[in-house]
Design a protein around this motif. Structure first.
Motif, mmCIF file in Angstrom:
data_model
loop_
_atom_site.group_PDB
_atom_site.id
_atom_site.type_symbol
_atom_site.label_atom_id
_atom_site.label_comp_id
_atom_site.label_asym_id
_atom_site.label_seq_id
_atom_site.Cartn_x
_atom_site.Cartn_y
_atom_site.Cartn_z
ATOM 1 N N LEU A 447 -1.223 -9.627 -18.118
ATOM 2 C CA LEU A 447 0.064 -9.530 -17.410
ATOM 3 C C LEU A 447 -0.249 -8.988 -16.023
ATOM 4 C CD1 LEU A 447 2.355 -7.981 -20.183
ATOM 5 C CD2 LEU A 447 1.921 -10.368 -19.671
ATOM 6 N N THR A 448 0.025 -9.800 -15.014
ATOM 7 C CA THR A 448 -0.419 -9.421 -13.665
ATOM 8 C C THR A 448 0.726 -9.026 -12.734
ATOM 9 O OG1 THR A 448 -0.385 -11.778 -13.169
ATOM 10 C CG2 THR A 448 -2.507 -10.819 -13.730
ATOM 11 N N GLU A 449 1.988 -9.198 -13.200
ATOM 12 C CA GLU A 449 3.111 -8.866 -12.304
ATOM 13 C C GLU A 449 3.869 -7.661 -12.855
ATOM 14 O OE1 GLU A 449 5.274 -12.907 -11.847
ATOM 15 O OE2 GLU A 449 3.874 -13.047 -13.506
ATOM 16 N N LYS A 450 4.548 -6.974 -11.961
ATOM 17 C CA LYS A 450 5.430 -5.898 -12.424
ATOM 18 C C LYS A 450 6.839 -6.485 -12.572
ATOM 19 C CE LYS A 450 3.231 -1.658 -11.287
ATOM 20 N NZ LYS A 450 3.381 -0.296 -10.867
ATOM 21 N N PRO A 451 7.612 -5.990 -13.557
ATOM 22 C CA PRO A 451 8.986 -6.489 -13.686
ATOM 23 C C PRO A 451 9.771 -6.305 -12.393
ATOM 24 C CG PRO A 451 8.378 -5.181 -15.591
ATOM 25 C CD PRO A 451 7.266 -5.040 -14.600
ATOM 26 N N ALA A 452 10.725 -7.213 -12.174
ATOM 27 C CA ALA A 452 11.532 -7.189 -10.937
ATOM 28 C C ALA A 452 12.212 -5.830 -10.780
ATOM 29 C CB ALA A 452 12.572 -8.288 -11.008
ATOM 30 N N GLY A 453 12.344 -5.400 -9.535
ATOM 31 C CA GLY A 453 13.087 -4.162 -9.263
ATOM 32 C C GLY A 453 12.212 -2.918 -9.215
ATOM 33 N N ARG A 454 10.962 -3.018 -9.695
ATOM 34 C CA ARG A 454 10.081 -1.840 -9.651
ATOM 35 C C ARG A 454 9.602 -1.619 -8.218
ATOM 36 N NH1 ARG A 454 7.563 -0.830 -14.997
ATOM 37 N NH2 ARG A 454 9.410 -0.690 -16.288
ATOM 38 N N LYS A 455 9.757 -0.385 -7.734
ATOM 39 C CA LYS A 455 9.333 -0.093 -6.358
ATOM 40 C C LYS A 455 7.918 0.488 -6.363
ATOM 41 C CE LYS A 455 13.674 0.535 -3.938
ATOM 42 N NZ LYS A 455 14.653 0.233 -4.989
ATOM 43 N N PRO A 456 7.153 0.275 -5.256
ATOM 44 C CA PRO A 456 5.804 0.858 -5.215
ATOM 45 C C PRO A 456 5.855 2.394 -5.255
ATOM 46 C CG PRO A 456 6.365 -0.198 -3.116
ATOM 47 C CD PRO A 456 7.471 -0.503 -4.063
ATOM 48 N N ILE A 457 4.771 2.991 -5.754
ATOM 49 C CA ILE A 457 4.692 4.455 -5.845
ATOM 50 C C ILE A 457 3.896 4.951 -4.638
ATOM 51 C CG2 ILE A 457 3.849 6.400 -7.229
ATOM 52 C CD1 ILE A 457 3.907 4.409 -9.659
ATOM 53 N N GLN A 458 4.478 5.886 -3.895
ATOM 54 C CA GLN A 458 3.749 6.448 -2.750
ATOM 55 C C GLN A 458 2.789 7.522 -3.275
ATOM 56 O OE1 GLN A 458 5.970 8.873 -0.060
ATOM 57 N NE2 GLN A 458 4.366 8.901 1.483
ATOM 58 N N THR A 459 1.492 7.379 -2.954
ATOM 59 C CA THR A 459 0.482 8.329 -3.457
ATOM 60 C C THR A 459 -0.089 9.133 -2.293
ATOM 61 O OG1 THR A 459 -0.063 6.790 -5.224
ATOM 62 C CG2 THR A 459 -1.667 8.510 -4.778
ATOM 63 N N VAL A 460 -0.080 10.463 -2.438
ATOM 64 C CA VAL A 460 -0.612 11.321 -1.369
ATOM 65 C C VAL A 460 -1.622 12.314 -1.968
ATOM 66 C CG1 VAL A 460 1.408 11.179 0.139
ATOM 67 C CG2 VAL A 460 1.341 12.939 -1.628
ATOM 68 N N THR A 461 -2.608 12.744 -1.165
ATOM 69 C CA THR A 461 -3.567 13.763 -1.620
ATOM 70 C C THR A 461 -3.300 15.054 -0.854
ATOM 71 O OG1 THR A 461 -5.139 12.831 -0.031
ATOM 72 C CG2 THR A 461 -5.407 12.188 -2.316
ATOM 73 N N ILE A 462 -3.339 16.179 -1.562
ATOM 74 C CA ILE A 462 -2.981 17.476 -0.975
ATOM 75 C C ILE A 462 -3.984 18.528 -1.436
ATOM 76 C CG2 ILE A 462 -1.170 19.261 -0.882
ATOM 77 C CD1 ILE A 462 0.838 16.978 -1.630
ATOM 78 N N GLN A 463 -4.464 19.376 -0.503
ATOM 79 C CA GLN A 463 -5.399 20.446 -0.878
ATOM 80 C C GLN A 463 -4.683 21.518 -1.710
ATOM 81 O OE1 GLN A 463 -8.677 20.347 2.696
ATOM 82 N NE2 GLN A 463 -7.881 22.293 2.087
ATOM 83 N N ASN A 464 -5.458 22.176 -2.589
ATOM 84 C CA ASN A 464 -4.822 23.118 -3.528
ATOM 85 C C ASN A 464 -4.274 24.385 -2.871
ATOM 86 O OD1 ASN A 464 -7.298 24.202 -2.963
ATOM 87 N ND2 ASN A 464 -7.843 24.692 -5.078
ATOM 88 N N ALA A 588 12.551 4.886 -5.759
ATOM 89 C CA ALA A 588 11.220 5.102 -5.160
ATOM 90 C C ALA A 588 10.589 6.351 -5.777
ATOM 91 C CB ALA A 588 11.366 5.280 -3.657
ATOM 92 N N SER A 589 9.285 6.285 -6.048
ATOM 93 C CA SER A 589 8.598 7.408 -6.700
ATOM 94 C C SER A 589 7.396 7.880 -5.891
ATOM 95 C CB SER A 589 8.114 6.993 -8.091
ATOM 96 O OG SER A 589 9.215 6.690 -8.915
ATOM 97 N N THR A 590 6.968 9.115 -6.185
ATOM 98 C CA THR A 590 5.838 9.718 -5.464
ATOM 99 C C THR A 590 4.837 10.284 -6.457
ATOM 100 O OG1 THR A 590 7.440 10.437 -3.808
ATOM 101 C CG2 THR A 590 5.252 11.413 -3.668
ATOM 102 N N CYS A 591 3.547 10.163 -6.122
ATOM 103 C CA CYS A 591 2.494 10.798 -6.916
ATOM 104 C C CYS A 591 1.690 11.694 -5.976
ATOM 105 C CB CYS A 591 1.589 9.734 -7.542
ATOM 106 S SG CYS A 591 0.184 10.430 -8.424
ATOM 107 N N MET A 592 1.597 12.993 -6.315
ATOM 108 C CA MET A 592 0.857 13.941 -5.469
ATOM 109 C C MET A 592 -0.414 14.368 -6.194
ATOM 110 S SD MET A 592 3.906 16.328 -3.995
ATOM 111 C CE MET A 592 5.450 15.890 -4.744
ATOM 112 N N LEU A 593 -1.560 14.099 -5.590
ATOM 113 C CA LEU A 593 -2.849 14.448 -6.180
ATOM 114 C C LEU A 593 -3.365 15.725 -5.520
ATOM 115 C CD1 LEU A 593 -4.395 10.856 -6.028
ATOM 116 C CD2 LEU A 593 -3.313 11.916 -8.006
#
Length: 699
Positions: A447-464, A588-593
């Motif tokens: 399965l190579t596609e994401k279902p319709a309506g899914r927004k990309p996830i913004q990914t950022v890296t942050i120092q501890n 819209a979603s965010t991932c903080m590393l």
């Protein structure tokens, strides 16, 4: 019966001289076994060096490189004993370039004065460290008089070690083990032998333990390549035998009518993507045939595998049969039950959930419904395949997260005389080479596609050191009614590491957010975990602190923030899985590393790949390149091949050859009765693939 030729290699490790209970416990740890009773001589034969010490290069003292092993010939200038037993004893050597301090701890008696007499020329070898511009060597590996250089091996193999085991003891045991290696019958096709310039198994193993230079340790070196090919060939032949056996048990043709799937599709709040539709079509074609379906459904996080599995299960029910869905964890099984019950409601079918926690009368009632056929779809953990569970007409088994189930579990089903069609799902995108190595007996849908309506996830890296800013951002988000995950690598704080534990982080966040924070980790019991997850899903809790227990299949569509602490400690595929817990709704979603500097080269590469892409297959290929296949899918005990010699990065071409050779061999000699077939049986036993031979006999 294991061939007698292999008996010396499969003797207990304790048969070797000097391997008693004390050293045995260390060997068990080194070789990844529970106890020394589980270790065999072959385990040491297969424990090959990972580097060499080359003592042929002998620099002057002041030219000795920092942190490397050097061999130095110089004059003993003076001794400086420690003032007490706790202080180090130093011996100073000099040559034309400068002075080297040899440092010894807990020295008793006068043995150093005898071994290193003043004014004597000596040769010492060991790791040189520099402090304030002065070189020092702590406890040299070798010390001999300058003329006795031959007493010191010029090239020495370096093995992976465990604390408490000395290199000398290990080397002695390995030498004793190598004496037991016999001349084997040749199982590789002569054309392949010639094309790759392979030598015999015995010569290859002896060469691996006796490297002359760094080139001998290269993965592409002839001895290593030979053993890698054997490993692949053993794996591919056993998969081919399993496949042959499973194919011999005819499948019951399942002909979908659309009577149930039609209303379900019409009621779905989304349209199936192109790749979902293609996968469903492939599955229905497979199931309609007389051969059993064995198909792997690969889909990235959130690509809609569950909907595809449901269509396959409905087809089985339409044909008058039953379907099961087996999940690796209790949480996931109950979640699948909740999701599928809702999706399948328009079809009005009877679904039950059965896990290790289902007890007493409730369990008996479910078992009765399964045996009578009243239950049409059963969802659960491997409790589904225990002896007490009898099916009236099982036509389809769906296994979720295959990498947590080995080939063995697939075979247990077959052993019960049940031969359902099999659909195996994984959200871990597996590179093609690894699919061949581990699932060579399966057809693959992606399965190579994401279902319709899914927004990309913004990914950022942050120092501890910026955690406080993240807490402030979370406070603002929770005030707007958002939900967030905060992932930590450990359950509780440990003295050995400085990682922030889940319990410690939970305490910190609870002091800010009060009872809006929940905690989930693997040491909690099932009902406790379920209660916290239910509260988070319902919105009573807004922030969930967790270990990687949430990695697989936790579905909270309105969670939009993922914080991963100590992200540098996680593998790329695992970070991608965790990130996939958000971005499941239409917001819209965010991932903080969060990472702790300084990052290693590898750590930096992993985090930047995640920032750049959400393509799970691309991430999996990169992860394979960065970490190697043994780690790609989590633990080595995952039912996947943890190769000892082979590396998919370096030997992918050999895997392809081994796959074709195995298919050709089994087609020509399905019962392995020819001369080469008999040799292949030895290969299978040598690489502990003998469960495949039992399939021949069960025939």
């Amino acid at each position: 019966m294991r061939p007698a030729l292999l008996d010396p290699l499969f003797s207990p490790l304790t048969a070797l001289p000097g391997v008693g209970p004390k050293v045995g416990a260390l060997y068990a740890k080194l070789l990844g076994q529970e106890t020394i009773e589980d270790c065999r001589v072959v385990d040491l034969v297969f424990h090959v060096p990972r580097s060499i010490i080359d003592r042929r290069r002998q620099p002057a003292i002041m030219d000795a490189p920092e942190g490397e092993i050097s061999t130095i010939t110089a004059r003993v200038d003076r001794h400086q004993p420690g003032g007490s037993a706790s202080q180090p004893y130093r011996v100073y050597l000099v040559d034309d370039s400068g002075e080297l301090a040899l440092t010894f701890f807990r020295v008793k008696g006068n043995w150093l004065e005898k071994a290193l007499p003043v004014d004597e020329m000596v040769t010492v070898s060991g790791k040189v460290d520099w402090f304030a511009g002065r070189p020092s060597m702590v406890h040299p590996d070798h010390m001999v008089k300058a003329g006795d250089g031959e007493a010191m091996p010029p090239v020495e193999p370096v093995y992976e070690m465990t604390a408490g085991l000395s290199a000398k003891v290990l080397r002695r045991s390995i030498e004793a083990a190598l004496v037991r290696v016999p001349e084997f019958p040749e199982w590789i096709d002569p054309g392949v032998m010639q094309r790759h310039g392979f030598s015999s198994v015995r010569d290859s193993l002896l060469a691996l333990h006796d490297p002359r230079d760094a080139l001998d340790l290269d993965p592409r070196a002839p001895a290593r390549s030979r053993m890698a090919y054997d490993e692949f060939l053993a794996g591919q032949v056993s998969l081919a035998l399993v496949r042959q056996r499973l194919r011999r048990m005819p499948g019951v043709p399942v002909r979908a009518t659309g009577a149930l799937s039609g209303p379900v599709r019409a009621a779905l709040p989304f349209t199936l993507t192109g790749s979902q539709q293609a996968a469903v079509a492939d599955i229905l074609v497979d199931m309609a045939g007389t051969e059993r379906m064995l198909r792997l459904l690969q889909g990235d996080v959130g690509s809609g595998k569950t909907a595809v599995a449901l269509m396959a299960m409905l087809a089985a029910v339409e044909a008058g049969g039953q379907a099961v869905l087996m999940a690796p964890t209790e949480i996931l099984a109950r979640q699948h039950f909740a999701t599928l019950s809702t999706m399948a409601a328009p079809a009005g079918i009877a679904i039950d959930v059965l896990t290790g926690r289902t007890k007493g009368r409730e369990r008996e009632a479910i078992l009765e419904r399964i045996a009578s056929g009243e239950t049409q779809v059963v969802i659960g953990t491997h409790a589904l395949f225990q002896d007490a569970v009898a099916y009236r007409s099982l036509m389809l088994a769906v296994v979720d997260e295959q990498h947590r189930f080995g080939v063995h579990q697939r075979l247990r089903l077959t052993a019960k005389g049940i031969s359902p069609h099999m659909l195996v799902m994984t959200a871990t995108p597996i590179p093609r080479t690894l699919v061949l190595a581990a699932f060579g007996d399966m057809d693959v849908s992606r399965l190579t596609e994401k279902p319709a309506g899914r927004k990309p996830i913004q990914t950022v890296t942050i120092q501890n050191d910026r955690v406080d800013e993240i807490v402030d951002r979370l406070a603002a988000a929770l005030a707007k009614g958002k939900k967030a995950y905060w992932i930590c690598p450990l359950v509780e704080e440990s003295e050995e590491t400085d990682l922030t534990s889940a319990e410690e982080r939970f305490a910190t966040l609870a002091s800010v957010f009060g009872d809006r924070v929940g905690l989930v980790h693997g040491r909690m019991n099932g009902p406790e975990k379920d209660a916290v997850m239910a509260a988070f899903k319902a919105g009573d809790m807004r922030l969930l602190v967790a270990t990687t227990v949430v990695e697989v299949g936790v579905d909270v569509p309105d969670a939009t923030i993922m914080v991963i602490e100590h992200a540098e400690r996680f593998g790329l595929a695992q970070l991608h899985q965790l990130r996939g817990r958000v971005g499941r709704g239409d917001e819209a979603s965010t991932c903080m590393l969060i990472y702790k500097p300084p990052l290693s080269e590898n750590g930096r590469a992993r985090l930047s790949i995640l920032r750049e892409t959400e393509d799970g297959f691309l991430i999996a290929e990169e992860d394979l390149r960065l970490r190697g296949e043994g780690e790609l899918l989590g633990t080595r005990q995952s039912g996947l091949p943890g190769f000892r010699f082979a590396s998919l990065e370096h030997h992918a071409d050999l895997l392809e050859t081994a796959r074709k050779d195995a298919a050709y061999l089994i087609e020509r000699d399905p019962d392995l009765t020819s001369e080469r077939g008999a040799a292949i049986r030895v290969l299978l036993y040598l690489h502990r693939r003998d469960e495949a031979i039992r399939f021949l006999r069960a025939g």
